[in-house]
Write a protein that holds these residues in place. Structure first.
Motif, PDB file in Angstrom:
ATOM      1  N   TYR A 146     -58.305  30.736  35.216  1.00 11.86           N
ATOM      2  CA  TYR A 146     -58.179  29.847  34.699  1.00 11.86           C
ATOM      3  C   TYR A 146     -58.955  29.537  33.318  1.00 11.86           C
ATOM      4  O   TYR A 146     -60.176  30.075  33.306  1.00 11.86           O
ATOM      5  N   LEU A 147     -58.256  29.274  32.397  1.00 12.81           N
ATOM      6  CA  LEU A 147     -58.746  29.143  31.143  1.00 12.81           C
ATOM      7  C   LEU A 147     -58.738  27.680  30.853  1.00 12.81           C
ATOM      8  O   LEU A 147     -57.730  27.050  31.065  1.00 12.81           O
ATOM      9  N   TYR A 148     -59.911  27.194  30.271  1.00 16.56           N
ATOM     10  CA  TYR A 148     -60.093  25.656  29.684  1.00 16.56           C
ATOM     11  C   TYR A 148     -60.237  25.648  28.289  1.00 16.56           C
ATOM     12  O   TYR A 148     -61.093  26.079  27.742  1.00 16.56           O
ATOM     13  N   LEU A 149     -59.077  25.256  27.750  1.00 16.15           N
ATOM     14  CA  LEU A 149     -59.002  25.139  26.325  1.00 16.15           C
ATOM     15  C   LEU A 149     -58.668  23.642  25.849  1.00 16.15           C
ATOM     16  O   LEU A 149     -58.051  23.050  26.603  1.00 16.15           O
ATOM     17  N   ASN A 150     -59.139  23.493  24.481  1.00  5.81           N
ATOM     18  CA  ASN A 150     -58.690  22.120  23.910  1.00  5.81           C
ATOM     19  C   ASN A 150     -58.172  22.542  22.552  1.00  5.81           C
ATOM     20  O   ASN A 150     -58.722  23.477  21.763  1.00  5.81           O
ATOM     21  N   LYS A 151     -57.048  21.870  22.218  1.00  4.85           N
ATOM     22  CA  LYS A 151     -56.635  21.687  20.711  1.00  4.85           C
ATOM     23  C   LYS A 151     -57.473  21.197  19.926  1.00  4.85           C
ATOM     24  O   LYS A 151     -57.860  20.023  20.014  1.00  4.85           O
ATOM     25  N   THR A 152     -57.639  21.810  18.607  1.00  2.00           N
ATOM     26  CA  THR A 152     -58.467  21.245  17.625  1.00  2.00           C
ATOM     27  C   THR A 152     -57.702  20.994  16.403  1.00  2.00           C
ATOM     28  O   THR A 152     -56.578  21.333  16.209  1.00  2.00           O
ATOM     29  N   LYS A 153     -58.241  20.004  15.716  1.00  2.00           N
ATOM     30  CA  LYS A 153     -57.704  19.641  14.247  1.00  2.00           C
ATOM     31  C   LYS A 153     -58.016  20.951  13.401  1.00  2.00           C
ATOM     32  O   LYS A 153     -58.987  21.483  13.289  1.00  2.00           O
ATOM     33  N   SER A 154     -56.688  21.443  12.837  1.00  2.00           N
ATOM     34  CA  SER A 154     -56.753  22.562  11.961  1.00  2.00           C
ATOM     35  C   SER A 154     -56.016  22.409  10.797  1.00  2.00           C
ATOM     36  O   SER A 154     -55.923  23.571   9.804  1.00  2.00           O
ATOM     37  N   ASP A 167     -53.884  21.166  -2.496  1.00  2.00           N
ATOM     38  CA  ASP A 167     -54.040  22.316  -1.640  1.00  2.00           C
ATOM     39  C   ASP A 167     -53.897  21.677  -0.170  1.00  2.00           C
ATOM     40  O   ASP A 167     -54.615  21.250   0.352  1.00  2.00           O
ATOM     41  N   LEU A 168     -52.630  22.058   0.360  1.00  2.00           N
ATOM     42  CA  LEU A 168     -52.334  21.551   1.750  1.00  2.00           C
ATOM     43  C   LEU A 168     -52.078  22.685   2.709  1.00  2.00           C
ATOM     44  O   LEU A 168     -51.344  23.624   2.346  1.00  2.00           O
ATOM     45  N   ASN A 169     -52.891  22.876   3.929  1.00  2.00           N
ATOM     46  CA  ASN A 169     -52.743  23.794   4.863  1.00  2.00           C
ATOM     47  C   ASN A 169     -52.336  22.992   6.082  1.00  2.00           C
ATOM     48  O   ASN A 169     -53.093  22.328   6.506  1.00  2.00           O
ATOM     49  N   LEU A 170     -51.339  23.691   6.718  1.00  2.00           N
ATOM     50  CA  LEU A 170     -50.917  23.164   7.874  1.00  2.00           C
ATOM     51  C   LEU A 170     -51.039  24.153   8.967  1.00  2.00           C
ATOM     52  O   LEU A 170     -50.321  25.499   8.711  1.00  2.00           O
ATOM     53  N   THR A 171     -51.452  24.291  10.166  1.00  2.00           N
ATOM     54  CA  THR A 171     -51.662  25.293  11.224  1.00  2.00           C
ATOM     55  C   THR A 171     -51.455  24.784  12.438  1.00  2.00           C
ATOM     56  O   THR A 171     -51.991  23.757  12.860  1.00  2.00           O
ATOM     57  N   ASN A 172     -50.730  25.382  13.125  1.00  2.00           N
ATOM     58  CA  ASN A 172     -50.116  25.489  14.594  1.00  2.00           C
ATOM     59  C   ASN A 172     -49.756  24.088  14.892  1.00  2.00           C
ATOM     60  O   ASN A 172     -49.879  23.609  15.975  1.00  2.00           O
ATOM     61  N   ASN A 173     -49.001  23.544  14.116  1.00  2.00           N
ATOM     62  CA  ASN A 173     -48.392  22.110  14.500  1.00  2.00           C
ATOM     63  C   ASN A 173     -47.152  22.385  15.211  1.00  2.00           C
ATOM     64  O   ASN A 173     -46.822  21.493  15.817  1.00  2.00           O
ATOM     65  N   LEU A 174     -46.822  23.472  15.435  1.00  2.00           N
ATOM     66  CA  LEU A 174     -45.593  23.744  16.332  1.00  2.00           C
ATOM     67  C   LEU A 174     -45.867  24.485  17.502  1.00  2.00           C
ATOM     68  O   LEU A 174     -44.982  25.010  18.354  1.00  2.00           O
ATOM     69  N   TYR A 200     -47.234  27.295  17.688  1.00  2.00           N
ATOM     70  CA  TYR A 200     -46.856  28.627  17.699  1.00  2.00           C
ATOM     71  C   TYR A 200     -47.800  29.563  17.044  1.00  2.00           C
ATOM     72  O   TYR A 200     -47.998  30.908  17.207  1.00  2.00           O
ATOM     73  N   GLY A 201     -49.151  29.124  16.611  1.00  2.00           N
ATOM     74  CA  GLY A 201     -50.051  29.889  15.815  1.00  2.00           C
ATOM     75  C   GLY A 201     -49.400  29.720  14.429  1.00  2.00           C
ATOM     76  O   GLY A 201     -50.377  30.781  13.672  1.00  2.00           O
ATOM     77  N   GLU A 202     -48.490  29.308  13.876  1.00  2.00           N
ATOM     78  CA  GLU A 202     -47.936  29.540  12.728  1.00  2.00           C
ATOM     79  C   GLU A 202     -48.896  28.739  11.383  1.00  2.00           C
ATOM     80  O   GLU A 202     -49.813  27.675  11.716  1.00  2.00           O
ATOM     81  N   SER A 203     -48.995  29.181  10.338  1.00  2.00           N
ATOM     82  CA  SER A 203     -49.612  28.605   9.208  1.00  2.00           C
ATOM     83  C   SER A 203     -48.842  28.365   7.974  1.00  2.00           C
ATOM     84  O   SER A 203     -48.063  29.327   7.718  1.00  2.00           O
ATOM     85  N   PHE A 204     -48.994  27.373   7.152  1.00  2.00           N
ATOM     86  CA  PHE A 204     -48.090  26.949   5.888  1.00  2.00           C
ATOM     87  C   PHE A 204     -49.003  26.502   4.961  1.00  2.00           C
ATOM     88  O   PHE A 204     -49.993  25.621   5.195  1.00  2.00           O
ATOM     89  N   LYS A 205     -48.865  26.902   3.799  1.00  2.00           N
ATOM     90  CA  LYS A 205     -49.764  26.619   2.623  1.00  2.00           C
ATOM     91  C   LYS A 205     -49.223  26.231   1.594  1.00  2.00           C
ATOM     92  O   LYS A 205     -48.089  26.838   1.275  1.00  2.00           O
ATOM     93  N   LEU A 206     -49.320  25.203   1.052  1.00  2.00           N
ATOM     94  CA  LEU A 206     -48.855  24.500  -0.414  1.00  2.00           C
ATOM     95  C   LEU A 206     -49.959  24.410  -1.261  1.00  2.00           C
ATOM     96  O   LEU A 206     -50.683  23.596  -1.047  1.00  2.00           O
ATOM     97  N   LEU A 207     -49.651  25.058  -2.537  1.00  2.00           N
ATOM     98  CA  LEU A 207     -50.581  24.593  -3.669  1.00  2.00           C
ATOM     99  C   LEU A 207     -49.965  24.369  -4.871  1.00  2.00           C
ATOM    100  O   LEU A 207     -48.868  25.009  -5.228  1.00  2.00           O
ATOM    101  N   TYR A 208     -50.526  23.380  -5.539  1.00  2.00           N
ATOM    102  CA  TYR A 208     -50.071  22.909  -6.944  1.00  2.00           C
ATOM    103  C   TYR A 208     -51.203  22.525  -7.817  1.00  2.00           C
ATOM    104  O   TYR A 208     -52.159  21.908  -7.455  1.00  2.00           O
ATOM    105  N   LYS A 209     -50.933  23.093  -9.113  1.00  2.00           N
ATOM    106  CA  LYS A 209     -52.121  22.879  -9.978  1.00  2.00           C
ATOM    107  C   LYS A 209     -51.399  22.247 -11.346  1.00  2.00           C
ATOM    108  O   LYS A 209     -50.421  23.105 -11.735  1.00  2.00           O
TER     109      LYS A 209
END
Length: 564
Positions: free
Chosen positions: A245-253, A278-285, A287-296
């Motif tokens: 048994y593993l006890y895990l909590n999803k966190t804001k990422s 600079d926008l970073n989205l992590t594990n919203n699906l 799946y452990g995926e990460s998406f980054k968007l950067l505009y300067k």
């Protein structure tokens, strides 16, 4: 008469409590003066509150001398000398030094025995008698690691071998079959991506059960930004299965980062503003995926748009995919588009290797080409990269302690009339040295080199700004080679507020203009960490090697990283 009675009663109660609370003295003697000296060297408790404590102390000491090789010791008894002194007699007799342990070769192998003994033979090994408990506990732990958590280990037929040595048989009893993990149940965050459990945490069904190894592996959850471990793993044993048994909590990422910068324009002598997103989205699906968007959008009319997508553990394999798109627009001079695709392999939670391709296309936007070094070109590279990353999960403000990234690119640049071999090599590494809980030093080095026979202005390396050389405009410095060192001394004022100095130094070469230059940046800053995110402010002054120091050449950079 009644007053006299109460007076006697008070005196009795008072002195009776003192009598019952007095300390008792224990003295333990051997048969000879030498034995008494040896007993005193062991150090035992001499002051006690009652007789039961005295008796337990003597038995404890007797057990200690037994473990040290006095297996024939003889306890003569405890004699009361007076109301507060007790004398115990213990005859140590002969001391045995070594123990020969005979074992079943099908259970123990020589590689294991080499860790506990230097004298190993075909069917037995020899140890110091004083180490017997430690040796048996070590062997039992190793047997448990092989999937037998309920095994029983003991010595039998202990006999005297000669004047200083004993011998015994090692018995290992286990009434069960080898235990393996039959099922893994995740509580709290049931949608946790199972591929991470198998390839990152390295826990999977059919694995040999080893509780210590499971607890050690579960610590790797700390290195994942999107999950925390609520409590330690638990095991449910049944007659024919083992459930973990593993006890895990999803966190804001997810994080949103933006900054506002302003400073004096050297040409107009007016205040200029610039900023970025600079926008970073992590594990919203899940799946452990990460998406980054950067505009300067920068004050020198430069624009940068960049996206990165990482898909880990494709089709539940240890292989992942990294995709990137980068568009850089230099006012009305040129536009450069970088596209890359890499396959990566996560060696362990700290290390990752990757390889793939990088494609670059640049177009001249000038209607009338006044520069012979801004031309259309296409480049294709083969990429090899390595990353080492170590987190410090206890620190919310500075969560990454060490990060080393090395990337090599080898390929060709194609123009209308010619093709040329090139290489592009980049290094980015930093480390936090924690001096104590409040003081730390941040050290970072960056460097990139473009190797070619000829160079174009629209392919040069660009750096400068809040994430490289502070005190200068974003991407305002062009080079064919540069090296950069960032240093900060950081002082934690409290758990949410820190202040720091900043000192940057860079060296660059530009083979188009045939220049070599040294640049410097100095300043101070602070950061405030709150529930809504991390607010940072830097004040930096930049100058070149041969330039007079001018306080008007300052840059104030403000950023706010919000997690959600």
């Amino acid at each position: 008469m009644r007053k006299t009675f109460f007076l006697y009663l008070i005196i009795y109660v008072f002195f009776s409590s003192l009598l019952h609370s007095q300390n008792l003295l224990l003295k333990i003697e051997g048969e000879t003066e030498r034995e008494t000296t040896l007993i005193d060297s062991i150090t035992y408790k001499k002051i006690h509150l009652d007789y039961a404590s005295i008796k337990n102390e003597v038995l404890s000491l007797q057990n200690t001398v037994l473990k040290n090789g006095y297996i024939e010791n003889d306890f003569k008894g405890i004699n009361k000398i007076n109301d507060t002194v007790f004398l115990a007699s213990l005859h140590l007799k002969k001391k045995y030094q070594k123990l020969s342990i005979y074992y079943d070769t099908s259970i123990l192998d020589k590689k294991l025995l080499q860790l506990i003994s230097k004298d190993i033979f075909k069917d037995h090994f020899i140890i110091d008698i004083k180490n017997t408990d430690d040796v048996l506990n070590f062997i039992n732990a190793k047997i448990s690691e092989k999937g037998y958590p309920f095994s029983r280990l003991y010595l039998s037929d202990i006999t005297i071998k000669d004047n200083t040595n004993l011998e015994a048989n090692l018995i290992v009893e286990s009434n069960e079959q080898k235990r393996t993990i039959n099922n893994i149940v995740i509580k709290g965050y049931e949608k946790f991506p199972r591929s991470f459990l198998k390839h990152y945490i390295k826990i999977k069904p059919s694995q040999t059960f080893n509780l210590d190894a499971i607890k050690k592996k579960s610590e790797k959850f700390r290195d994942l930004r999107f999950v925390t471990e609520a409590k330690a793993p638990e095991i449910l044993f049944s007659k024919d299965s083992t459930t973990l048994y593993l006890y895990l909590n999803k966190t804001k990422s997810n994080s949103f980062d933006g900054f506002l910068g302003f400073g004096t324009n050297d040409k107009t002598n007016k205040l200029d503003f610039n900023g970025y997103l600079d926008l970073n989205l992590t594990n919203n699906l899940n799946y452990g995926e990460s998406f980054k968007l950067l505009y300067k959008g920068e004050q020198n009319e430069q624009k940068l748009f960049e996206t990165n997508l990482t898909l880990p553990y494709l089709f539940k394999s240890p292989i992942g995919l990294d995709l990137a798109l980068r568009i850089f627009n230099k006012d009305s001079s040129f536009i450069t588009v970088n596209q890359s695709a890499k396959i990566h392999y996560q060696i362990n939670p700290n290390q990752k290797v990757s390889s793939g391709i990088l494609s670059i296309q640049s177009n001249n936007l000038l209607n009338i080409n006044t520069s012979s070094t801004i031309v259309d070109y296409k480049s294709n590279y083969f990429t090899l990269a390595y990353q080492f990353l170590k987190r410090q999960s206890h620190n919310a403000i500075f969560p990454i302690k060490t990060n080393v990234s090395i990337e090599t690119n080898f390929g060709k640049r194609k123009q209308t009339s010619q093709t040329e071999q090139q290489s592009l090599i980049a290094l980015d590494a930093y480390k936090i040295f924690n001096l104590d809980p409040k003081n730390s030093i941040f050290l970072r080095t960056q460097g990139t080199t473009l190797n070619s026979n000829t160079y174009l202005e629209n392919e040069l390396i660009r750096f400068g700004g809040i994430n490289s050389l502070r005190g200068f405009e974003e991407n305002s410095i062009y080079a064919t080679l540069y090296g950069l060192i960032n240093t900060e001394y950081r002082f934690l004022l409290n758990n949410n507020l820190y202040a720091h100095t900043l000192t940057d130094a860079a060296y660059l070469e530009n083979k188009i203009t045939a220049t070599k230059q040294k640049l410097f940046g100095y300043g101070i800053g602070f950061g405030l960490f709150a529930k809504t995110g991390l607010f940072k402010l830097n004040y930096a002054i930049g100058h070149t090697e041969n330039q007079d120091f001018n306080f008007s050449n300052y840059k104030i950079q403000i950023s706010f990283i919000s997690s959600f």
